[in-house]
Design an enzyme around this catalytic site. Sequence first.
Site, PDB file in Angstrom:
ATOM      1  N   TYR A 181      19.243   3.309   1.460  1.00 60.14           N
ATOM      2  CA  TYR A 181      18.053   3.531   1.424  1.00 60.14           C
ATOM      3  C   TYR A 181      16.868   3.891   1.959  1.00 60.14           C
ATOM      4  CZ  TYR A 181      13.363   0.558   0.863  1.00 60.14           C
ATOM      5  OH  TYR A 181      12.755  -0.139   1.020  1.00 60.14           O
TER       6      TYR A 181
ATOM      7  N   ASP B  19       5.852  -5.446  -0.787  1.00 63.28           N
ATOM      8  CA  ASP B  19       5.777  -5.118  -0.136  1.00 63.28           C
ATOM      9  C   ASP B  19       4.214  -4.675   0.351  1.00 63.28           C
ATOM     10  OD1 ASP B  19       5.986  -2.885   1.760  1.00 63.28           O
ATOM     11  OD2 ASP B  19       7.164  -2.229   1.190  1.00 63.28           O
TER      12      ASP B  19
END
Length: 130
Positions: free
Chosen positions: A17, A41
């Site tokens: 990631y 986020d």
Amino acid sequence: MPNADHAQRITDTVHRYLRLVADGSADDIADLYAEDATVEDPVGGEIHIGRRAIHGFYSAVDNVQRECELVTLRVCGNEAAFHFRLTVALPSQGAEHRMVIEPIDVMVFDDEGKVAAMKAYWSPADVRQL
């Protein structure tokens, strides 16, 4: 799957990631997520539901120069919490504008090893200009 193998699989996914956030595409990053995954986020902001929405979220950085550095990682059960440093360079009126964001992300993984949920803990206080 033995516990150590499971933890290693999650660890490997977190490292992948971060590599993809640094130099991958929105397609690459979205592939790490389950079809019905969620991304919040930062926490308290919009919740992106499903791989298509998650792809849209990450596409904002497709044309931005960026670097990632893992600070610390903890894996427990089906979850990982990690602090990392993201440096981005944005073109700004002919000059390069650089900033560093230091979020703490928490990911929950499904039985197939895909990210089922991700929450990123950061605020403007965690962003600094270089």
